[in-house]
Design an enzyme around this catalytic site. Structure first.
Site, PDB file in Angstrom:
ATOM      1  CG  MET A   1      -9.893  -1.324  10.049  1.00  0.00           C
ATOM      2  SD  MET A   1      -8.746  -2.648   9.624  1.00  0.00           S
ATOM      3  CE  MET A   1      -8.097  -3.030  11.241  1.00  0.00           C
TER       4      MET A   1
ATOM      5  N   GLY B   1       0.826  -1.203   0.000  1.00  0.00           N
ATOM      6  CA  GLY B   1       0.000   0.000   0.000  1.00  0.00           C
ATOM      7  C   GLY B   1       0.862   1.255   0.000  1.00  0.00           C
TER       8      GLY B   1
ATOM      9  CB  ILE C   1      -8.894  -3.305   3.354  1.00  0.00           C
ATOM     10  CG1 ILE C   1      -8.318  -2.606   4.601  1.00  0.00           C
ATOM     11  CG2 ILE C   1      -8.561  -4.779   3.334  1.00  0.00           C
ATOM     12  CD1 ILE C   1      -9.017  -3.025   5.889  1.00  0.00           C
ATOM     13  CG  ASP C   2      -6.765   1.427   4.366  1.00  0.00           C
ATOM     14  OD1 ASP C   2      -7.590   0.720   4.966  1.00  0.00           O
ATOM     15  OD2 ASP C   2      -5.631   1.674   4.803  1.00  0.00           O
TER      16      ASP C   2
ATOM     17  NE  ARG D   1     -29.423  -1.848  23.433  1.00  0.00           N
ATOM     18  CZ  ARG D   1     -28.999  -3.055  23.825  1.00  0.00           C
ATOM     19  NH1 ARG D   1     -28.467  -3.890  22.954  1.00  0.00           N
ATOM     20  NH2 ARG D   1     -29.124  -3.406  25.083  1.00  0.00           N
TER      21      ARG D   1
HETATM   22  O1  F6P Z   1      -4.012  -0.144   5.931  1.00  0.00           O
HETATM   23  C1  F6P Z   1      -4.817  -1.218   6.264  1.00  0.00           C
HETATM   24  C2  F6P Z   1      -5.288  -1.110   7.680  1.00  0.00           C
HETATM   25  O2  F6P Z   1      -6.099  -2.219   7.981  1.00  0.00           O
HETATM   26  C3  F6P Z   1      -6.001   0.193   8.028  1.00  0.00           C
HETATM   27  O3  F6P Z   1      -7.330   0.197   7.594  1.00  0.00           O
HETATM   28  C4  F6P Z   1      -5.836   0.236   9.514  1.00  0.00           C
HETATM   29  O4  F6P Z   1      -5.866   1.557   9.982  1.00  0.00           O
HETATM   30  C5  F6P Z   1      -4.472  -0.371   9.717  1.00  0.00           C
HETATM   31  O5  F6P Z   1      -4.194  -1.137   8.563  1.00  0.00           O
HETATM   32  C6  F6P Z   1      -4.347  -1.243  10.928  1.00  0.00           C
HETATM   33  O6  F6P Z   1      -3.002  -1.576  11.065  1.00  0.00           O
HETATM   34  P1  F6P Z   1      -2.461  -2.749  11.944  1.00  0.00           P
HETATM   35  O7  F6P Z   1      -2.808  -4.053  11.293  1.00  0.00           O
HETATM   36  O8  F6P Z   1      -0.984  -2.523  11.989  1.00  0.00           O
HETATM   37  O9  F6P Z   1      -3.131  -2.642  13.284  1.00  0.00           O
END
Ligand code: F6P
Length: 357
Positions: free
Chosen positions: A178, A111, A135-136, A171
């Site tokens: 993420m 990424g 995934i971002d 609720r």
């Molecule tokens: O970049 C992918 C990601 O899953 C982000 O969405 C999230 O902020 C980060 O990685 C989490 O990182 P780690 O797996 O190091 O906790």
């Protein structure tokens, strides 16, 4: 004979294996003989010379397998130029291992951070081809990254499951999605899951507007509200803080994440019961969805094509459904964010979704 190194770096995601399989199958289907070296745990393997020779058999049966057969790690770009605890020059070590194996090219799957380092290695004279994973979906130069659609499916499932329980109890529910500093995942899962309110980093929210939207729904007879909140969501108030002040705020925060802070405020201002669900790393787990399997396979075969032609220094991306090669220097260090004016945001607003703006 071509000698290819391969590594996966940064957070894992679905379809890393599918992409590597695509590269290797397409290379092995060619005329020329190919040797594949897999570096373990990302750049770490390249730095410390941890690699294994791989054959076609290693790539059989992994199309549907999540994670990465090579392992991965985060090796921050800003530390690349700093010697390790034993004084090792990491950049020189990577070059040394590349030349020791007499590689023609290094295929790097990663990424944002990964691409900064890949571009740096290009600048150091190594032949690099990269594939966009995350995934971002925040990589510049490509409409889509692999892993994204699989994660959208999982985050959407989470919102779907919350719907029934939210309705039974009347609720307010927050599903924290993420996406690091961008809102693509939250936006897509939020629309797909029928969230009532979507909060993303690119559109800072006003808590009063969020509360108004919840109260209005109640007045109109909806007993529950679902919010899809990006892990990087930020309030209008907090955008006024300096980077240092924001860091300080996070350090001293009494809530584990932004969603809990928002939940507390909603509960205090509306008196309604609020619950938070964080699907977290499940969003990166499991089998790639069919879209990602196809997409990663296409990217992999295109990488093989470039390697066969001796064209290096590119990321393979997709633009308007066609594969494109983008120079690494155009990708490195740039984020692809959601524009608040993007048509998808306007379409979400058109069906009544609120963004707290
Ligand atoms: O970049 C992918 C990601 O899953 C982000 O969405 C999230 O902020 C980060 O990685 C989490 O990182 P780690 O797996 O190091 O906790």
């Amino acid at each position: 004979m071509k000698r290819i190194g391969m590594l996966t770096s940064g957070g894992d995601c679905q379809a890393l294996n599918a992409a590597m399989r695509g590269v290797v199958k397409a290379l092995l289907n060619g005329e020329e003989q190919v040797e594949i070296y897999g570096f373990e745990e990302g750049y770490r393997g390249l730095i410390y010379g941890n690699y294994r020779m791989l054959t076609g058999r290693d790539f059989a049966g992994i199309l549907t397998k999540g994670g990465t057969i090579l392992g991965t790690s985060r090796t921050p770009f800003k530390l690349m130029r700093e010697p390790d605890e034993n004084g090792l020059d990491k950049v020189e070590a990577m070059k040394h291992n590349y030349y020791k194996l007499n590689l023609d090219c290094l295929v790097i799957l990663g990424g944002n951070g990964t691409h900064k380092s890949a571009n740096m290695l290009k600048g150091e004279g190594l032949n690099i081809v990269t594939l966009p994973k995350t995934i971002d979906n925040d990589l510049w130069g490509t409409d889509m990254t692999f892993g994204f659609q699989s994660a959208v499916n999982i985050a959407t499932d989470a919102i779907d499951y919350i719907h029934t329980t939210a309705a039974s109890h009347g609720r307010v529910f927050i599903v924290e999605v993420m996406g690091h500093k961008v809102g693509w995942l939250t936006l897509n899962a939020g629309i797909a899951g029928g969230a009532d309110i979507i909060l993303i980093p690119e559109i800072p929210y006003d808590i009063k507007k969020v509360v108004n939207a919840i109260e209005k729904r109640k007045k109109n007879g909806s007993s529950f509200t679902i919010l899809a909140v990006a892990e990087g969501a930020i309030s209008k108030e907090d955008t006024k803080l300096s980077k240092k002040e924001l860091k300080e705020k996070h350090k001293n925060a009494k809530y584990p994440s932004v969603s809990y802070e928002i939940a507390a405020k909603i509960q205090e201002k509306t008196g309604q019961e609020v619950r938070v669900t964080v699907p977290g790393h499940t969003q990166r787990g499991g089998s790639p969805c069919p879209y990602d399997r196809v997409f990663a396979t296409r990217l992999g075969t295109e990488a093989a094509k470039l390697i066969k032609n001796g064209e290096y220094g590119y990321m393979i991306g997709i633009k308007n459904r066609e594969l494109v090669k983008v120079p690494l220097e155009e990708v490195a260090g740039k984020l692809k964010m959601v524009s608040p004016d993007a048509s998808i945001v306007q379409e979400a607003k058109a069906v009544g979704i609120k963004f707290g703006d």
